[in-house]
Design a protein around this motif. Structure first.
Motif, mmCIF file in Angstrom:
data_model
loop_
_atom_site.group_PDB
_atom_site.id
_atom_site.type_symbol
_atom_site.label_atom_id
_atom_site.label_comp_id
_atom_site.label_asym_id
_atom_site.label_seq_id
_atom_site.Cartn_x
_atom_site.Cartn_y
_atom_site.Cartn_z
ATOM 1 N N GLY A 48 7.654 7.398 21.449
ATOM 2 C CA GLY A 48 8.866 7.195 20.665
ATOM 3 C C GLY A 48 8.871 7.996 19.378
ATOM 4 N N ARG A 49 9.911 7.821 18.626
ATOM 5 C CA ARG A 49 10.065 8.492 17.328
ATOM 6 C C ARG A 49 10.086 7.414 16.256
ATOM 7 N NH1 ARG A 49 15.191 10.986 15.139
ATOM 8 N NH2 ARG A 49 14.553 12.405 13.463
ATOM 9 N N SER A 50 9.259 7.587 15.248
ATOM 10 C CA SER A 50 9.092 6.592 14.198
ATOM 11 C C SER A 50 9.652 7.106 12.887
ATOM 12 C CB SER A 50 7.611 6.240 14.021
ATOM 13 O OG SER A 50 7.396 5.488 12.837
ATOM 14 N N LEU A 51 10.629 6.363 12.341
ATOM 15 C CA LEU A 51 11.170 6.634 11.012
ATOM 16 C C LEU A 51 10.821 5.462 10.106
ATOM 17 C CD1 LEU A 51 14.800 7.794 11.917
ATOM 18 C CD2 LEU A 51 12.727 9.185 11.864
ATOM 19 N N VAL A 52 10.490 5.763 8.852
ATOM 20 C CA VAL A 52 10.218 4.711 7.870
ATOM 21 C C VAL A 52 10.990 5.026 6.601
ATOM 22 C CG1 VAL A 52 8.478 3.588 6.426
ATOM 23 C CG2 VAL A 52 7.936 4.161 8.799
ATOM 24 N N VAL A 53 11.766 4.057 6.138
ATOM 25 C CA VAL A 53 12.487 4.166 4.869
ATOM 26 C C VAL A 53 11.764 3.323 3.827
ATOM 27 C CG1 VAL A 53 14.592 3.498 3.652
ATOM 28 C CG2 VAL A 53 14.746 4.676 5.853
ATOM 29 N N SER A 54 11.472 3.931 2.680
ATOM 30 C CA SER A 54 10.876 3.214 1.556
ATOM 31 C C SER A 54 11.077 4.050 0.298
ATOM 32 C CB SER A 54 9.382 2.961 1.794
ATOM 33 O OG SER A 54 8.610 4.091 1.433
ATOM 34 N N GLU A 55 10.580 3.540 -0.804
ATOM 35 C CA GLU A 55 10.589 4.307 -2.049
ATOM 36 C C GLU A 55 9.361 5.194 -2.175
ATOM 37 O OE1 GLU A 55 11.322 1.850 -5.431
ATOM 38 O OE2 GLU A 55 13.327 1.290 -4.771
ATOM 39 N N GLY A 56 8.500 5.206 -1.161
ATOM 40 C CA GLY A 56 7.321 6.044 -1.172
ATOM 41 C C GLY A 56 6.135 5.363 -1.817
ATOM 42 N N GLY A 57 5.057 6.133 -1.977
ATOM 43 C CA GLY A 57 3.825 5.609 -2.540
ATOM 44 C C GLY A 57 2.630 6.303 -1.923
ATOM 45 N N PRO A 58 1.418 5.901 -2.332
ATOM 46 C CA PRO A 58 0.204 6.592 -1.886
ATOM 47 C C PRO A 58 -0.017 6.595 -0.374
ATOM 48 C CG PRO A 58 -0.255 5.149 -3.749
ATOM 49 C CD PRO A 58 1.142 4.851 -3.314
ATOM 50 N N MET A 59 0.532 5.616 0.335
ATOM 51 C CA MET A 59 0.300 5.541 1.775
ATOM 52 C C MET A 59 1.226 6.462 2.577
ATOM 53 S SD MET A 59 -0.191 1.390 2.039
ATOM 54 C CE MET A 59 -1.009 1.282 3.627
ATOM 55 N N THR A 60 2.169 7.107 1.905
ATOM 56 C CA THR A 60 3.123 7.974 2.603
ATOM 57 C C THR A 60 2.420 9.124 3.317
ATOM 58 O OG1 THR A 60 4.779 7.462 0.908
ATOM 59 C CG2 THR A 60 5.212 9.356 2.319
ATOM 60 N N GLN A 61 1.393 9.677 2.689
ATOM 61 C CA GLN A 61 0.686 10.800 3.290
ATOM 62 C C GLN A 61 0.052 10.398 4.617
ATOM 63 O OE1 GLN A 61 -2.262 12.565 0.737
ATOM 64 N NE2 GLN A 61 -2.795 14.166 2.190
ATOM 65 N N GLU A 62 -0.565 9.233 4.653
ATOM 66 C CA GLU A 62 -1.167 8.750 5.900
ATOM 67 C C GLU A 62 -0.101 8.480 6.949
ATOM 68 O OE1 GLU A 62 -3.957 5.073 7.574
ATOM 69 O OE2 GLU A 62 -3.626 5.293 5.414
ATOM 70 N N LEU A 63 1.015 7.912 6.519
ATOM 71 C CA LEU A 63 2.120 7.629 7.439
ATOM 72 C C LEU A 63 2.585 8.898 8.142
ATOM 73 C CD1 LEU A 63 4.480 5.497 8.258
ATOM 74 C CD2 LEU A 63 5.785 6.762 6.530
ATOM 75 N N THR A 64 2.854 9.932 7.374
ATOM 76 C CA THR A 64 3.371 11.177 7.963
ATOM 77 C C THR A 64 2.293 11.900 8.761
ATOM 78 O OG1 THR A 64 2.955 12.341 5.879
ATOM 79 C CG2 THR A 64 5.154 11.442 6.212
ATOM 80 N N ARG A 65 1.052 11.798 8.333
ATOM 81 C CA ARG A 65 -0.047 12.413 9.076
ATOM 82 C C ARG A 65 -0.146 11.832 10.493
ATOM 83 N NH1 ARG A 65 -5.195 10.590 6.637
ATOM 84 N NH2 ARG A 65 -4.994 8.942 8.193
ATOM 85 N N ASP A 66 0.186 10.547 10.618
ATOM 86 C CA ASP A 66 0.102 9.881 11.921
ATOM 87 C C ASP A 66 1.363 10.054 12.765
ATOM 88 O OD1 ASP A 66 -2.468 9.011 11.464
ATOM 89 O OD2 ASP A 66 -1.867 7.049 10.697
ATOM 90 N N GLY A 67 2.324 10.861 12.287
ATOM 91 C CA GLY A 67 3.452 11.239 13.122
ATOM 92 C C GLY A 67 4.785 10.621 12.784
ATOM 93 N N SER A 68 4.842 9.713 11.821
ATOM 94 C CA SER A 68 6.120 9.131 11.416
ATOM 95 C C SER A 68 6.838 10.057 10.441
ATOM 96 C CB SER A 68 5.911 7.763 10.745
ATOM 97 O OG SER A 68 5.428 6.797 11.654
ATOM 98 N N THR A 69 8.154 9.901 10.385
ATOM 99 C CA THR A 69 8.966 10.611 9.400
ATOM 100 C C THR A 69 9.353 9.635 8.289
ATOM 101 O OG1 THR A 69 9.860 12.133 11.051
ATOM 102 C CG2 THR A 69 11.118 11.864 9.013
#
Length: 396
Positions: free
Chosen positions: A41-62
């Motif tokens: 599937g395709r994973s999108l995440v909406v938030s204000e961001g933060g330190p965990m964003t890099q890990e999120l995108t590294r694992d394939g989410s947008t």
């Protein structure tokens, strides 16, 4: 618990959470996003961001940045409009909210676009006024509502179970939070990581006691300090090391209070308030015993599961999710909430266990985490909720 992961090929799932700073809800967001991608599937995440964003995108989410932590009604409405456009533009099938303020925007967007709306209760929302109960209720209005423990499920059902809009039993699901057993694995730790924890925390020749958690009064740091004082009086020269890990997150007065209390109790030699620490597997491995002294019930309490996964037994307050995650006397111990004397007694008892008894408890703790609380089981069950909603079927 569902054990097989469904195929999500061609499906886009949008999760929404205020920020990606730190915490159990944020970690679960990352884990589910990674599982969505692995399932095709395709994973999108909406938030204000933060330190965990890099890990999120590294694992394939947008990641899409949006000011979704605000409780301002006008901004919530504007976010709802922006989310509706995003849903349409990106072909989103399900929007999954993990916190109240963004949940109202997600609820609005889901109803406008006709997609399915899912919520997860990562905590218990108490309310003393009808206005606050209404605000909280958005988390119970999902096409599917997920509770992270039986304790949480009972509280939600008690608050909203009689409402006509409350989901039926097939759409009100308990999915316990999991621990990433590849990350929380004693055999995966390198000597360098172990040495780094020892260098940071000290206590080479001492009984090592760890309390992880953000520095806030209800997490029970003060209870542990008072228990340590009692333990010191009782044990005399027997050395121990208490380490508090976790960010103050702006609660500077509380951190100052803990430091002053440590000095007042004569524990400056034995207590280390470390602040944020990234390598939690190494921290649990450093510890002989982990303490979760929360004075309010934890909705689930990931500390207990993560520590047990590392083979480190837990002494926890006997309420909330701990009653489900810890087998009292087998993988850890439960003590009355807020009772420093009882916690001191439990620490004393642990200190004087035979080596073989400690090894047996450690093995049982790891086995319990592996069998009941894996990330794989949690993410598979969550993805099955998505799949069944998309197919128009009920959820188990």
């Amino acid at each position: 618990m569902v054990n097989s992961t469904p195929d999500l090929s061609g499906v886009t799932i949008l999760q929404i959470i205020p920020q990606l700073e730190t915490g159990g809800a944020e970690r679960t967001t990352l884990e589910v996003g990674k599982a969505i991608v692995a399932a095709g599937g395709r994973s999108l995440v909406v938030s204000e961001g933060g330190p965990m964003t890099q890990e999120l995108t590294r694992d394939g989410s947008t990641h899409i940045e949006m000011p979704v932590s605000s409780k301002n009604p006008m901004l919530i409405a504007a976010n709802g409009q922006a989310l509706a456009k995003l849903i349409t533009d990106e072909g989103v099938s399900i929007i999954h909210a993990r916190s109240r303020a963004p949940a109202w925007s997600a609820f609005q967007a889901a109803r406008k676009t006709g997609i399915k709306y899912v919520t997860t209760y990562h905590g218990i929302y108490w309310a003393k006024s009808s206005l606050k109960r209404l605000y909280n209720s958005v988390m119970a209005r999902g096409d599917a509502v997920i509770a992270n423990s039986d304790y949480t499920a009972a509280a939600v059902r008690d608050a909203y179970g009689e409402k006509k809009w409350f989901p039926d039993e097939d759409h009100f699901i308990t999915i316990p939070r999991g621990a990433d057993l590849s990350r929380f694995d004693p055999d995966a730790l390198t000597a360098d990581r172990k040495a780094a924890a020892l260098a940071a925390f000290g206590g080479a020749e001492a009984l090592r006691i760890l309390l992880p958690g953000r520095l806030t009064e209800w997490k029970g740091q003060e209870v542990l300090l008072n228990a340590a004082f009692t333990l010191q009086k009782r044990e005399g020269a027997v050395p121990f090391r208490v380490v508090l890990t976790g960010s103050a997150q702006g609660r500077d007065e509380y951190e100052a209070h803990l430091r002053a209390l440590t000095e007042e109790l004569g524990l400056t030699h034995a207590v280390h308030i470390h602040g944020h620490w990234d390598d939690m597997p190494a921290a649990y491995d450093w510890a002989d015993v982990t303490v979760s002294a929360s004075t309010r019930p934890e909705a689930f309490g990931r500390v207990a599961v993560e520590s047990q996964a590392m083979g480190t037994p837990v002494i926890a307050s006997a309420h909330g999710g701990a009653l489900e995650t810890i087998a009292d006397g087998e993988t850890g111990w439960l003590t009355p909430p807020g009772d420093a004397d009882a916690l001191a007694q439990a620490l004393h008892n642990f200190m004087h266990l035979r080596k073989d008894a400690k090894s047996s408890i450690s093995a049982a703790a790891r086995a319990r985490a592996v069998s009941l609380f894996s990330t794989e089981a949690m993410t598979a069950a969550t993805l099955c909720v998505y799949k069944r909603l998309i197919q128009g079927q009920g959820s188990e």
